[in-house]
Motif scaffolding. Structure first.
Motif, PDB file in Angstrom:
ATOM      1  N   ALA A  12     -59.407  27.084  -6.085  1.00  0.00           N
ATOM      2  CA  ALA A  12     -60.419  26.333  -5.343  1.00  0.00           C
ATOM      3  C   ALA A  12     -59.785  25.297  -4.426  1.00  0.00           C
ATOM      4  N   ARG A  13     -58.746  24.643  -4.905  1.00  0.00           N
ATOM      5  CA  ARG A  13     -58.079  23.649  -4.073  1.00  0.00           C
ATOM      6  C   ARG A  13     -57.427  24.298  -2.866  1.00  0.00           C
ATOM      7  N   LYS A  14     -56.906  25.502  -3.027  1.00  0.00           N
ATOM      8  CA  LYS A  14     -56.324  26.228  -1.889  1.00  0.00           C
ATOM      9  C   LYS A  14     -57.414  26.573  -0.870  1.00  0.00           C
ATOM     10  N   GLN A  19     -55.244  26.320   2.455  1.00  0.00           N
ATOM     11  CA  GLN A  19     -53.886  26.759   2.201  1.00  0.00           C
ATOM     12  C   GLN A  19     -53.807  28.289   2.193  1.00  0.00           C
ATOM     13  N   PRO A  20     -52.643  28.846   2.496  1.00  0.00           N
ATOM     14  CA  PRO A  20     -52.503  30.307   2.474  1.00  0.00           C
ATOM     15  C   PRO A  20     -52.383  30.841   1.052  1.00  0.00           C
ATOM     16  N   LEU A  21     -52.850  32.047   0.853  1.00  0.00           N
ATOM     17  CA  LEU A  21     -52.717  32.737  -0.429  1.00  0.00           C
ATOM     18  C   LEU A  21     -52.877  34.236  -0.175  1.00  0.00           C
ATOM     19  N   GLU A  38     -62.972  34.331  -1.659  1.00  0.00           N
ATOM     20  CA  GLU A  38     -62.873  34.090  -0.220  1.00  0.00           C
ATOM     21  C   GLU A  38     -62.136  32.790   0.073  1.00  0.00           C
ATOM     22  N   GLY A  39     -61.275  32.826   1.051  1.00  0.00           N
ATOM     23  CA  GLY A  39     -60.575  31.637   1.503  1.00  0.00           C
ATOM     24  C   GLY A  39     -60.372  31.697   3.002  1.00  0.00           C
ATOM     25  N   HIS A  40     -60.339  30.549   3.664  1.00  0.00           N
ATOM     26  CA  HIS A  40     -60.180  30.506   5.117  1.00  0.00           C
ATOM     27  C   HIS A  40     -58.862  31.139   5.553  1.00  0.00           C
ATOM     28  N   ASN A  41     -57.845  31.001   4.715  1.00  0.00           N
ATOM     29  CA  ASN A  41     -56.496  31.413   5.107  1.00  0.00           C
ATOM     30  C   ASN A  41     -55.903  32.375   4.090  1.00  0.00           C
ATOM     31  N   PHE A  42     -56.768  33.215   3.509  1.00  0.00           N
ATOM     32  CA  PHE A  42     -56.330  34.177   2.504  1.00  0.00           C
ATOM     33  C   PHE A  42     -56.118  35.551   3.118  1.00  0.00           C
ATOM     34  N   GLU A  43     -55.177  36.289   2.558  1.00  0.00           N
ATOM     35  CA  GLU A  43     -54.965  37.695   2.892  1.00  0.00           C
ATOM     36  C   GLU A  43     -55.193  38.520   1.636  1.00  0.00           C
ATOM     37  N   TYR A  44     -55.520  39.803   1.825  1.00  0.00           N
ATOM     38  CA  TYR A  44     -55.946  40.619   0.691  1.00  0.00           C
ATOM     39  C   TYR A  44     -55.305  42.003   0.712  1.00  0.00           C
TER      40      TYR A  44
END
Length: 375
Positions: A12-14, A19-21, A38-44
């Motif tokens: 959640a903090r990422k 932050q990227p993940l 879901e994250g703003h800067n996440f890849e899957y």
């Protein structure tokens, strides 16, 4: 190399800190498509774990070496297995502790703003489910609006803030998640409020929310005022906090509007929904900050992690508030409904007090994304 657990709080903090993940999701493809972190800067990367039983050699080249890699599954078992194989191949890797079940449960409290007389307003963001709950604090007292079922989160937060929970509200009878409001009230001695028109089948005592009801919190006299706003349910009620914030329940979201069909009465309630959005809300000052009870996608989060936007901006930008004709509104709302929430009929029964499932059963009922909005 090492395998390290990552908690839902750390994920959640990422999300909030942008932050990227890199997430390797090893659930089945249909589960991944339906609902993921879901994250703003996440890849899957989605590869079902059964395709990795013979090894991860073909996956290693797809995993970045310059950012954290998190393996995710439903409950954590499969992700630990895959993460161990990746570590044995010489790569550092994380797994999500508790899997998607823990992600669905986690709440992040974020301060929305200050209120008159030193009061504060907090939003509890349930990133994995899209639920939003609220706590109003003023001079040793607190009110909670739309609490989810993880009651300890709210009672412990109140203890940290050294306040007593005096009032607990639900804006409507929820169908997508189990309310914790009544249990919090029972545990703290607070008054539990529910809209009377949504409470015809409940089997417990409550205090009816009526239009124009005003409750004062603390000596600072922060007003929590009720505004009848039907459409999502026949009893749906919004709250205006301190003359500054509009808690819109499941009527108005940042990027959409509420669905009117979760009691099987879409054709009956769509007219109420339109009147609330285009008459009742239009009479309010556009300077109010809208705080909904759900969000649909990560783009609705502000840079500080809150979900909030000025009412005037929503009048200009939200497509559900800019449908001119009644016929077009009715057509768009009733023809663009997403699938019903998981176990929504049973969840309604729980929130009426008619059934009492155990913790694991409640978790299974709530698994999946938020589906309270018109697409």
């Amino acid at each position: 190399m090492t395998i390290i657990k990552m908690t839902a709080a750390e994920v959640a903090r990422k999300v909030i800190d942008n932050q990227p993940l890199f997430i390797l999701d090893v659930r089945n493809h249909d589960a991944y498509v339906d609902w993921k972190i879901e994250g703003h800067n996440f890849e899957y990367l989605n590869i079902p774990y059964f395709e990795l039983l013979d090894g991860v050699d073909n996956v290693l080249s797809k995993l970045p070496i310059d950012q954290d890699v998190l393996v995710v599954c439903a409950k954590e078992g499969s992700s630990i297995m895959v993460a161990e194989m990746i570590a044995e191949a010489g790569r550092d890797v994380f797994y999500l502790e508790g899997g998607m079940k823990s992600w669905s449960s986690y709440l992040e409290p974020i301060k929305v703003g200050d209120l008159r007389g030193g009061g504060e307003l907090y939003q509890f963001v349930r990133l994995g489910k899209g639920c939003l709950s609220y706590m109003v604090i003023s001079e040793g007292e607190a009110a909670i609006i739309d609490a989810v079922r993880f009651t300890d989160v709210f009672t412990n937060f109140a203890k940290q803030k050294n306040v007593d929970i005096k009032h607990v509200f639900d804006t409507h009878l929820h169908a997508d998640h189990i309310s914790g409001g009544r249990l919090i009230a029972e545990a703290t001695g607070a008054t539990y409020y529910l809209p009377q028109k949504d409470a015809e089948e409940v089997v417990f005592d409550y205090t009816a929310i009526e239009d124009a009801l005003t409750v004062k919190i603390g000596a600072a006299q922060i007003n929590v005022s009720a505004l009848y706003s039907p459409g999502h349910t026949i009893g749906s009620t919004s709250f205006i906090i301190d003359g500054k914030y509009l808690l819109s329940g499941d009527i108005l979201f940042i990027d959409s509007i509420g669905r009117p069909d979760l009691a099987g009465l879409a054709e009956d309630w769509v007219g109420d929904l339109r009147e609330t959005l285009n008459v009742r809300y239009r009479e309010l000052t556009e300077e109010l900050i809208v705080l909904p009870s759900h969000f649909m996608k990560i783009d609705e989060l502000n840079t500080d992690g809150t979900v909030a936007k000025r009412l005037g901006d929503l009048f200009a930008e939200n497509h559900g508030l800019n449908i001119e004709s009644e016929d077009a509104f009715r057509h768009i709302v009733t023809d663009h409904l997403p699938p019903q929430p998981n176990a929504y009929q049973q969840i309604r029964q729980v929130n009426m007090g008619k059934i009492t499932p155990n913790y694991d059963e409640q978790t299974e009922m709530e698994i999946g994304p938020n589906r309270c909005a018109v697409r």
